[in-house]
Write a protein that holds these residues in place. Structure first.
Motif, PDB file in Angstrom:
ATOM      1  N   TRP A   1      84.638  -1.121  84.591  1.00 15.57           N
ATOM      2  CA  TRP A   1      85.451   0.024  84.981  1.00 15.57           C
ATOM      3  C   TRP A   1      84.562   1.188  85.346  1.00 15.57           C
ATOM      4  CZ3 TRP A   1      89.205   0.188  80.230  1.00 15.57           C
ATOM      5  CH2 TRP A   1      90.093  -0.872  80.310  1.00 15.57           C
ATOM      6  N   VAL A   2      85.043   2.007  86.270  1.00  9.53           N
ATOM      7  CA  VAL A   2      84.371   3.263  86.611  1.00  9.53           C
ATOM      8  C   VAL A   2      85.179   4.386  85.987  1.00  9.53           C
ATOM      9  CG1 VAL A   2      83.701   4.820  88.471  1.00  9.53           C
ATOM     10  CG2 VAL A   2      83.453   2.346  88.771  1.00  9.53           C
ATOM     11  N   ALA A   3      84.562   5.075  85.040  1.00  3.59           N
ATOM     12  CA  ALA A   3      85.216   6.200  84.366  1.00  3.59           C
ATOM     13  C   ALA A   3      84.746   7.494  85.009  1.00  3.59           C
ATOM     14  CB  ALA A   3      84.877   6.194  82.879  1.00  3.59           C
ATOM     15  N   ALA A   4      85.697   8.279  85.490  1.00  2.00           N
ATOM     16  CA  ALA A   4      85.373   9.550  86.138  1.00  2.00           C
ATOM     17  C   ALA A   4      85.294  10.634  85.078  1.00  2.00           C
ATOM     18  CB  ALA A   4      86.441   9.897  87.164  1.00  2.00           C
ATOM     19  N   SER A   5      84.123  11.204  84.920  1.00  2.00           N
ATOM     20  CA  SER A   5      83.890  12.219  83.893  1.00  2.00           C
ATOM     21  C   SER A   5      84.421  13.580  84.321  1.00  2.00           C
ATOM     22  CB  SER A   5      82.391  12.326  83.611  1.00  2.00           C
ATOM     23  OG  SER A   5      82.139  13.375  82.710  1.00  2.00           O
ATOM     24  N   VAL A   6      85.203  14.194  83.436  1.00  2.00           N
ATOM     25  CA  VAL A   6      85.698  15.552  83.648  1.00  2.00           C
ATOM     26  C   VAL A   6      85.301  16.363  82.415  1.00  2.00           C
ATOM     27  CG1 VAL A   6      87.704  17.031  84.043  1.00  2.00           C
ATOM     28  CG2 VAL A   6      87.647  14.717  85.012  1.00  2.00           C
ATOM     29  N   GLY A   7      84.436  17.332  82.619  1.00  2.76           N
ATOM     30  CA  GLY A   7      83.971  18.158  81.515  1.00  2.76           C
ATOM     31  C   GLY A   7      84.618  19.523  81.516  1.00  2.76           C
ATOM     32  N   PRO A   8      84.246  20.338  80.540  1.00  2.00           N
ATOM     33  CA  PRO A   8      84.800  21.686  80.453  1.00  2.00           C
ATOM     34  C   PRO A   8      84.257  22.583  81.565  1.00  2.00           C
ATOM     35  CG  PRO A   8      83.128  21.373  78.775  1.00  2.00           C
ATOM     36  CD  PRO A   8      83.309  20.047  79.466  1.00  2.00           C
ATOM     37  N   THR A   9      84.985  23.646  81.850  1.00  2.00           N
ATOM     38  CA  THR A   9      84.545  24.588  82.885  1.00  2.00           C
ATOM     39  C   THR A   9      83.365  25.431  82.427  1.00  2.00           C
ATOM     40  OG1 THR A   9      86.014  26.340  82.115  1.00  2.00           O
ATOM     41  CG2 THR A   9      86.861  24.847  83.839  1.00  2.00           C
ATOM     42  N   GLU A  30      92.776  19.547  91.423  1.00  2.00           N
ATOM     43  CA  GLU A  30      91.927  19.207  92.571  1.00  2.00           C
ATOM     44  C   GLU A  30      90.871  18.173  92.174  1.00  2.00           C
ATOM     45  OE1 GLU A  30      88.747  21.364  95.599  1.00  2.00           O
ATOM     46  OE2 GLU A  30      90.117  22.615  94.443  1.00  2.00           O
ATOM     47  N   GLN A  31      90.255  18.365  91.015  1.00  2.00           N
ATOM     48  CA  GLN A  31      89.192  17.465  90.575  1.00  2.00           C
ATOM     49  C   GLN A  31      89.719  16.060  90.286  1.00  2.00           C
ATOM     50  OE1 GLN A  31      86.973  18.875  87.198  1.00  2.00           O
ATOM     51  NE2 GLN A  31      85.479  17.229  87.337  1.00  2.00           N
ATOM     52  N   VAL A  32      90.814  15.930  89.540  1.00  2.00           N
ATOM     53  CA  VAL A  32      91.289  14.589  89.194  1.00  2.00           C
ATOM     54  C   VAL A  32      91.813  13.837  90.412  1.00  2.00           C
ATOM     55  CG1 VAL A  32      91.713  15.157  86.764  1.00  2.00           C
ATOM     56  CG2 VAL A  32      93.598  15.342  88.418  1.00  2.00           C
ATOM     57  N   VAL A  33      92.408  14.549  91.349  1.00  2.00           N
ATOM     58  CA  VAL A  33      92.864  13.894  92.584  1.00  2.00           C
ATOM     59  C   VAL A  33      91.661  13.365  93.366  1.00  2.00           C
ATOM     60  CG1 VAL A  33      93.925  14.310  94.842  1.00  2.00           C
ATOM     61  CG2 VAL A  33      95.069  15.101  92.761  1.00  2.00           C
ATOM     62  N   ALA A  34      90.614  14.170  93.491  1.00  2.00           N
ATOM     63  CA  ALA A  34      89.410  13.730  94.203  1.00  2.00           C
ATOM     64  C   ALA A  34      88.787  12.511  93.527  1.00  2.00           C
ATOM     65  CB  ALA A  34      88.401  14.869  94.288  1.00  2.00           C
ATOM     66  N   LEU A  35      88.745  12.506  92.213  1.00  2.00           N
ATOM     67  CA  LEU A  35      88.169  11.379  91.477  1.00  2.00           C
ATOM     68  C   LEU A  35      89.013  10.118  91.635  1.00  2.00           C
ATOM     69  CD1 LEU A  35      87.104  13.354  88.291  1.00  2.00           C
ATOM     70  CD2 LEU A  35      85.566  12.372  90.023  1.00  2.00           C
ATOM     71  N   ILE A  45      87.891  12.546  80.074  1.00  2.00           N
ATOM     72  CA  ILE A  45      87.701  13.962  79.746  1.00  2.00           C
ATOM     73  C   ILE A  45      86.761  13.995  78.550  1.00  2.00           C
ATOM     74  CG2 ILE A  45      88.871  16.065  79.018  1.00  2.00           C
ATOM     75  CD1 ILE A  45      91.486  14.688  80.200  1.00  2.00           C
ATOM     76  N   GLU A  46      85.626  14.680  78.692  1.00  2.00           N
ATOM     77  CA  GLU A  46      84.650  14.608  77.609  1.00  2.00           C
ATOM     78  C   GLU A  46      83.988  15.944  77.309  1.00  2.00           C
ATOM     79  OE1 GLU A  46      81.463  11.902  78.526  1.00  2.00           O
ATOM     80  OE2 GLU A  46      81.432  12.485  80.610  1.00  2.00           O
ATOM     81  N   THR A  47      83.388  15.979  76.107  1.00  2.84           N
ATOM     82  CA  THR A  47      82.630  17.123  75.619  1.00  2.84           C
ATOM     83  C   THR A  47      83.496  18.385  75.568  1.00  2.84           C
ATOM     84  OG1 THR A  47      80.764  16.082  76.783  1.00  2.84           O
ATOM     85  CG2 THR A  47      80.328  18.163  75.678  1.00  2.84           C
ATOM     86  N   GLN A  48      84.739  18.202  75.143  1.00  2.00           N
ATOM     87  CA  GLN A  48      85.658  19.326  75.036  1.00  2.00           C
ATOM     88  C   GLN A  48      85.456  20.072  73.712  1.00  2.00           C
ATOM     89  OE1 GLN A  48      88.015  20.307  77.582  1.00  2.00           O
ATOM     90  NE2 GLN A  48      86.505  18.997  78.592  1.00  2.00           N
ATOM     91  N   HIS A  49      85.783  21.368  73.756  1.00  2.45           N
ATOM     92  CA  HIS A  49      85.691  22.221  72.572  1.00  2.45           C
ATOM     93  C   HIS A  49      87.014  22.930  72.304  1.00  2.45           C
ATOM     94  CE1 HIS A  49      81.334  21.765  72.488  1.00  2.45           C
ATOM     95  NE2 HIS A  49      81.353  21.932  73.790  1.00  2.45           N
ATOM     96  N   ASP A  50      87.791  23.140  73.356  1.00  2.00           N
ATOM     97  CA  ASP A  50      89.008  23.938  73.305  1.00  2.00           C
ATOM     98  C   ASP A  50      90.209  23.038  73.585  1.00  2.00           C
ATOM     99  OD1 ASP A  50      91.213  25.569  74.066  1.00  2.00           O
ATOM    100  OD2 ASP A  50      89.887  27.143  74.783  1.00  2.00           O
ATOM    101  N   ILE A  51      91.161  22.976  72.660  1.00  2.00           N
ATOM    102  CA  ILE A  51      92.311  22.090  72.826  1.00  2.00           C
ATOM    103  C   ILE A  51      93.172  22.506  74.008  1.00  2.00           C
ATOM    104  CG2 ILE A  51      93.832  23.319  71.208  1.00  2.00           C
ATOM    105  CD1 ILE A  51      93.576  19.480  71.774  1.00  2.00           C
ATOM    106  N   GLU A  52      93.251  23.796  74.312  1.00  2.00           N
ATOM    107  CA  GLU A  52      94.079  24.243  75.436  1.00  2.00           C
ATOM    108  C   GLU A  52      93.500  23.748  76.762  1.00  2.00           C
ATOM    109  OE1 GLU A  52      96.961  25.238  74.670  1.00  2.00           O
ATOM    110  OE2 GLU A  52      96.451  25.538  72.571  1.00  2.00           O
ATOM    111  N   GLU A  53      92.180  23.826  76.907  1.00  2.00           N
ATOM    112  CA  GLU A  53      91.558  23.329  78.129  1.00  2.00           C
ATOM    113  C   GLU A  53      91.708  21.805  78.230  1.00  2.00           C
ATOM    114  OE1 GLU A  53      87.551  23.909  80.806  1.00  2.00           O
ATOM    115  OE2 GLU A  53      87.458  24.488  78.700  1.00  2.00           O
TER     116      GLU A  53
END
Length: 189
Positions: A1-9, A30-35, A45-53
């Motif tokens: 599988w190819v996992a598309a990484s989405v990190g925090p802003t 925009e990012q998830v559609v492109a991926l 979705i990785e390396t998150q710190h904030d539950i809202e984000e």
């Protein structure tokens, strides 16, 4: 599988910072559609710190793609993210937001991942993810970073991660091919 990484802003969400939910949703949509359009098999979705984000990203991934969504947070050895989020709270909120798996990555290495899994396993029915760093980087000669957890030490933690409920196991910062080979050998044994 190819996992598309989405990190925090890297920005703090309102009210602690200037990043609004509306802007975050726009950026992440925009990012998830492109991926997804590029052929990803899942949104990671990785390396998150904030539950809202994190939940903002989950909502946008679920709204704009049909891909599975995994979400991991970076915890310290006390079981807190940089924003003070606890593992059980993270797992419950991620499950409620519609993610397909939850766990810990990066952070303070294998010990922090173990603490996080202990907190998450009673708070969710989702599959758990364990992706520890290869320890904490040390800057050596020539400003080159070296990591203090060997492939064998990382692989030795795999059984513990599985016992704590992890069903997806890998590595994060400092993890090289030798670490993955050792993890795979342990899983096959």
């Amino acid at each position: 599988w190819v996992a598309a990484s989405v990190g925090p802003t890297g920005q703090l969400m309102e009210p602690y910072g200037e990043l609004s939910v509306t802007l975050a949703e726009e950026v992440y949509a925009e990012q998830v559609v492109a991926l997804a359009d590029a052929g990803a098999d899942l949104i990671f979705i990785e390396t998150q710190h904030d539950i809202e984000e994190a939940t903002c990203i989950i909502r946008m991934a679920k709204k704009h793609t049909s891909l599975p969504v995994f979400c991991t947070f970076a915890f310290d050895q006390r079981g807190r993210t940089m924003m003070g989020l606890r593992p059980a709270d993270a797992a419950a909120r991620v499950e409620a937001a519609g993610a397909d798996a939850v766990g810990a990555n990066c952070g303070a290495g294998p010990d922090a991942v173990s603490v996080a899994l202990q907190g998450m396993r009673t708070a969710t029915i989702l599959p758990l993810i364990a992706q520890a760093n290869a320890g904490i980087p040390q800057v050596g000669e020539g400003a080159r970073a070296t990591w203090d957890v060997t492939p064998q030490q990382m692989a030795a933690r795999v059984r513990e991660f599985l016992a704590l409920g992890a069903r997806v196991v890998g590595g994060c910062c400092g993890t090289g091919p030798e670490h993955i080979q050792a993890i795979v050998a342990t899983l096959h044994a």
